[in-house]
Write a protein that holds these residues in place. Structure first.
Motif, short mmCIF file in Angstrom:
data_model
loop_
_atom_site.label_atom_id
_atom_site.label_comp_id
_atom_site.label_asym_id
_atom_site.label_seq_id
_atom_site.Cartn_x
_atom_site.Cartn_y
_atom_site.Cartn_z
N MET A 183 4.80 -4.15 -11.10
CA MET A 183 4.29 -4.22 -9.73
C MET A 183 3.10 -3.29 -9.61
SD MET A 183 6.14 -3.07 -6.22
CE MET A 183 7.44 -4.24 -6.43
N ALA A 184 2.00 -3.79 -9.13
CA ALA A 184 0.81 -2.97 -8.97
C ALA A 184 0.81 -2.34 -7.59
CB ALA A 184 -0.44 -3.82 -9.17
N LEU A 185 0.34 -1.12 -7.51
CA LEU A 185 0.19 -0.48 -6.21
C LEU A 185 -1.05 -1.06 -5.55
CD1 LEU A 185 0.94 3.22 -7.08
CD2 LEU A 185 2.51 1.43 -6.45
N VAL A 186 -0.88 -1.71 -4.41
CA VAL A 186 -1.97 -2.46 -3.82
C VAL A 186 -2.88 -1.53 -3.04
CG1 VAL A 186 -2.52 -4.40 -2.33
CG2 VAL A 186 -0.41 -4.41 -3.63
N SER A 187 -4.20 -1.67 -3.24
CA SER A 187 -5.13 -0.83 -2.50
C SER A 187 -6.01 -1.63 -1.56
CB SER A 187 -6.02 -0.06 -3.48
OG SER A 187 -6.79 -0.95 -4.24
N GLU A 188 -6.04 -2.97 -1.69
CA GLU A 188 -6.85 -3.78 -0.81
C GLU A 188 -6.13 -3.96 0.52
OE1 GLU A 188 -7.55 -4.85 -5.02
OE2 GLU A 188 -5.80 -4.95 -3.71
N GLU A 189 -6.90 -4.11 1.59
CA GLU A 189 -6.31 -4.30 2.91
C GLU A 189 -6.58 -5.71 3.40
OE1 GLU A 189 -4.49 -4.28 6.28
OE2 GLU A 189 -4.31 -2.78 4.72
N SER A 190 -5.55 -6.34 3.89
CA SER A 190 -5.65 -7.75 4.25
C SER A 190 -6.16 -7.96 5.67
CB SER A 190 -4.29 -8.41 4.10
OG SER A 190 -3.35 -7.77 4.92
N SER A 191 -5.91 -7.04 6.56
CA SER A 191 -6.22 -7.31 7.96
C SER A 191 -7.22 -6.33 8.57
CB SER A 191 -4.93 -7.28 8.78
OG SER A 191 -4.31 -6.03 8.68
N ARG A 211 -8.53 6.74 -9.32
CA ARG A 211 -9.91 6.32 -9.55
C ARG A 211 -10.01 5.44 -10.81
NH1 ARG A 211 -11.22 11.64 -7.93
NH2 ARG A 211 -11.32 12.29 -10.13
N LYS A 212 -9.26 5.80 -11.85
CA LYS A 212 -9.28 5.00 -13.08
C LYS A 212 -8.76 3.59 -12.82
CE LYS A 212 -9.44 7.73 -17.24
NZ LYS A 212 -8.86 7.86 -18.59
N LEU A 213 -7.80 3.48 -11.93
CA LEU A 213 -7.24 2.18 -11.60
C LEU A 213 -7.99 1.48 -10.47
CD1 LEU A 213 -3.49 3.23 -11.74
CD2 LEU A 213 -4.70 1.84 -13.41
N LYS A 214 -9.08 2.11 -10.00
CA LYS A 214 -9.95 1.56 -8.95
C LYS A 214 -9.20 1.37 -7.63
CE LYS A 214 -12.97 -0.75 -12.27
NZ LYS A 214 -13.58 -2.04 -12.72
N TRP A 215 -8.33 2.32 -7.32
CA TRP A 215 -7.67 2.32 -6.02
C TRP A 215 -8.41 3.31 -5.14
CZ3 TRP A 215 -2.27 3.31 -8.57
CH2 TRP A 215 -1.90 2.18 -9.30
N GLU A 216 -9.27 2.79 -4.29
CA GLU A 216 -10.15 3.65 -3.51
C GLU A 216 -9.60 3.96 -2.12
OE1 GLU A 216 -13.86 1.67 -3.46
OE2 GLU A 216 -14.25 1.94 -5.61
N SER A 217 -9.12 2.92 -1.44
CA SER A 217 -8.66 3.10 -0.05
C SER A 217 -7.21 2.65 0.08
CB SER A 217 -9.54 2.29 0.91
OG SER A 217 -10.89 2.68 0.80
N SER A 265 -10.62 -3.51 7.89
CA SER A 265 -11.70 -3.18 6.96
C SER A 265 -11.36 -1.92 6.20
CB SER A 265 -13.01 -3.00 7.75
OG SER A 265 -12.88 -1.91 8.65
N GLN A 266 -11.88 -1.82 4.98
CA GLN A 266 -11.57 -0.68 4.15
C GLN A 266 -12.14 0.61 4.73
OE1 GLN A 266 -9.71 -0.64 1.34
NE2 GLN A 266 -9.24 -2.77 1.63
N SER A 267 -13.28 0.51 5.36
CA SER A 267 -13.91 1.72 5.88
C SER A 267 -13.10 2.39 6.97
CB SER A 267 -15.30 1.36 6.42
OG SER A 267 -15.19 0.37 7.43
N SER A 268 -12.30 1.62 7.71
CA SER A 268 -11.53 2.18 8.82
C SER A 268 -10.26 2.88 8.37
CB SER A 268 -11.18 1.08 9.82
OG SER A 268 -10.34 0.13 9.21
N LEU A 269 -9.91 2.75 7.08
CA LEU A 269 -8.65 3.31 6.60
C LEU A 269 -8.84 4.60 5.83
CD1 LEU A 269 -6.98 0.01 5.39
CD2 LEU A 269 -6.55 1.24 7.51
N GLY A 270 -10.07 5.08 5.69
CA GLY A 270 -10.30 6.33 4.96
C GLY A 270 -10.12 6.14 3.47
N SER A 271 -9.78 7.22 2.78
CA SER A 271 -9.58 7.16 1.34
C SER A 271 -8.40 8.04 0.96
CB SER A 271 -10.85 7.61 0.62
OG SER A 271 -11.09 8.99 0.86
N PHE A 272 -8.00 7.96 -0.32
CA PHE A 272 -6.89 8.77 -0.81
C PHE A 272 -7.26 10.25 -0.85
CE2 PHE A 272 -5.59 4.63 -2.62
CZ PHE A 272 -4.29 4.61 -2.18
#
Length: 580
Positions: free
Chosen positions: A1-9, A32-38, A11-18
């Motif tokens: 199971m991958a930890l999901v970082s994309e947001e479906s509903s 960062r290596k796994l490209k999980w930004e937000s 925008s990414q900018s409104s959710l900040g970052s890790f």
């Protein structure tokens, strides 16, 4: 199971970052290596509370990244303990416990810990309990050193605690219960109570569930502290923009096979498809039916051994199969099948990470709305889109109404005039009816004996592929010959029998084929989606006339192929295709 970082509903900018969550720099490097930004919306809401030590009950849609909400705080907490010079850092005990309802979900959770600690492997020891050791009650892998994170089903952990007198989790600091609403339905109430009784009273609790049921309320009473509820918009499934929910009404069981063959053969379905049946016999019958038309699939159910189930999921995720036919334990309706040897630590619609599923097809509609919710959650995961198509018979109308009411109450605009969440889907039934003869020809060959032979064939295949039996077969070659001789090759026989019937002539093809890239094509048609029901208004289609025309065209086609016996006169009242 991958930890999901994309947001479906959102925008990414409104959710900040890790970065804003105060995570350890080593964890951020792994992300960062796994490209999980937000973080996703539920992660952005729950992670700050979890990292601060709050006890949480989290409800969110499947595929929204709930697993990260307990994985990241556990890794953070254990890193802090190991860097401190307290007795806890030196003690040989489990610091975090993860309870999952299925063995498959345990393995996927362990993979999440591997991903989260990718840049600093070895510092934190995590282990998913071996199903073989749990069955025997001898945990040799834990005798040398206890892991920092222990992952298992309540039954596995309970047996492990009895082997070590419960000492293994007395100093646990964080307990996570994933898919909490499935714990009691899988028969884990007693094991869960015993496990939590050994955990002391000084630990943080994180309970995760896609639905809030009575079972979840009982689990809350077993934990030492009150849980704060975290959920978004009171929504159990993604929005309509991301997840389309459709239903197609049919009058009888044969109509389901006709519709499914029509959708597959003429490419109305594109991408990977997860088909759900309510019982094991129905799933094998559907597999043999699809194999006859050269649509190859694999079957997944609770009667298969754990290694076989894991192998089937891997084959599907690696694109070796585009269709998987699943039987969910909670949806089985035949008592005779429940008495067989089944694995209660298994559920198809719970937690298993089927990757890139474009369509979930309810070939048999579930009687419980919660089962529908979890089935639908196998697609439209993360930011990806998906479709759920349900084939509805008259006997399923009450269950469909219950699902509609549940989804309507969960939506924000829940009014009397609001649209149904599950919309009607239509196909040209005149085109579907052209396939009736071929479908009936195949179904008439799928007797109970044939279906049983197909199940036995899978058992023989598993015996031949078993790693444990390879050494035995080397010492006893006669046993290998016996197993090979017992392989009845049911599927191969049907393929040879219906080799010609799988090739469709041009006159059976619809006038307009699908051009969609994935999921299911939207057919704009006024034809009612009920097989065998005629339409009387607006240039009525004469069904009897069309049937005679179809018989004539089919007969002419077989005459060209030389498949009809010459010299024999056919009775006027006899169907000309019966002479084949």
């Amino acid at each position: 199971m991958a930890l999901v970082s994309e947001e479906s509903s959102k925008s990414q900018s409104s959710l900040g970052s890790f970065k804003t969550l105060g995570l350890d720099p080593r964890i951020l490097k792994s992300l960062r290596k796994l490209k999980w930004e937000s973080p996703t919306a539920i992660q952005a809401s729950a992670l700050p509370l979890a990292l601060s030590g709050k006890d949480l009950l989290i409800q969110a849609t499947t595929g929204s990244g709930k697993t990260a909400i307990f994985v990241l705080p556990m890794v953070q907490k254990i890193l802090q303990i190991k860097e401190s010079k307290t007795k806890e850092a030196k003690s040989n005990s489990v610091l975090a416990l993860v309870l999952c309802p299925t063995k498959e979900l345990c393995i996927q959770t362990e993979e999440c810990f591997v991903q989260a600690t990718k840049t600093f492997p070895g510092i934190i020891v995590f282990r998913s309990l071996d199903p073989t050791e749990a069955k025997s009650g001898v945990f040799s892998s834990l005798e040398v050193q206890f892991p920092d994170v222990l992952i298992g089903t309540p039954r596995q952990v309970s047996r492990c605690l009895s082997s070590f007198s419960g000492k293994i989790i007395r100093k646990v600091k964080l307990v996570a219960i994933d898919e909490a609403d499935a714990m009691f339905s899988c028969g884990f109430e007693k094991d869960l109570r015993e496990t939590l009784s050994h955990a002391g009273r000084n630990f943080q609790s994180i309970v995760l569930s896609a639905t809030l049921s009575k079972e979840v309320a009982i689990i809350k009473t077993l934990l030492p502290h009150n849980l704060a509820l975290v959920r978004l918009l009171n929504q159990e499934l993604p929005e309509k923009k991301q997840l389309k929910q459709l239903c197609l009404r049919v009058q009888h069981k044969t109509a389901k096979f006709c519709v499914l063959l029509h959708l597959l053969k003429f490419e109305k379905i594109r991408g990977k498809c997860l088909v759900f049946c309510n019982n094991i016999k129905s799933s094998y019958k559907l597999k043999l039916f699809l194999d006859s038309f050269k649509f190859y699939s694999c079957v997944l159910n609770d009667q298969l051994p754990f290694n076989s189930r894991h192998s089937v999921v891997e084959l599907f995720n690696s694109d070796q199969y585009d269709i998987i036919i699943a039987t969910d334990l909670a949806a089985q309706s035949f008592r005779s099948e429940k008495k067989k040897h089944t694995d209660q630590e298994f559920s198809l619609s719970r937690g298993i990470d089927f990757q890139n599923v474009s369509l979930v097809l309810n070939f048999d509609f579930p009687t419980d709305s919660s089962v529908y919710i979890h089935r639908a959650g196998r697609t439209a995961r993360g930011a990806k889109r998906g479709t759920v198509l349900s084939l509805i018979m008259p006997s399923d109308e009450a269950a469909l109404t219950a699902v509609q009411e549940r989804l309507k109450s969960d939506s924000d605009d829940a009014t009397e005039e609001s649209e149904n969440a599950v919309e009607d889907y239509f196909v040209d039934m005149a085109e579907v009816d052209k396939l009736v003869y071929r479908v009936n020809d195949v179904l008439s060959s799928l007797s109970n004996k044939t279906i049983r032979s197909a199940q036995l064939q899978e058992i023989h295949t598993e015996l031949l592929q078993s790693e444990k039996l390879k050494k035995h077969f080397k010492k006893h070659p006669s046993d290998l010959v016996a197993v090979q001789h017992g392989n009845n090759q049911t599927g191969s026989k049907l393929k040879r029998k219906f080799e010609d019937i799988s090739e469709f002539p041009e006159y059976l093809a619809p006038t307009k084929l699908s051009t969609s890239d994935a999921g299911i094509e939207e057919v704009q048609s006024d034809t009612r989606g009920v097989l065998g029901e005629s339409k009387d208004d607006g240039g009525a289609w004469d069904r009897k006339k069309a049937k005679k025309q179809l018989q004539k065209e089919t007969l002419d086609y077989y005459k060209k192929l030389g498949l009809l016996k010459k010299g024999k006169k056919q009775s006027r009242n006899k169907d000309p295709l019966k002479c084949l």
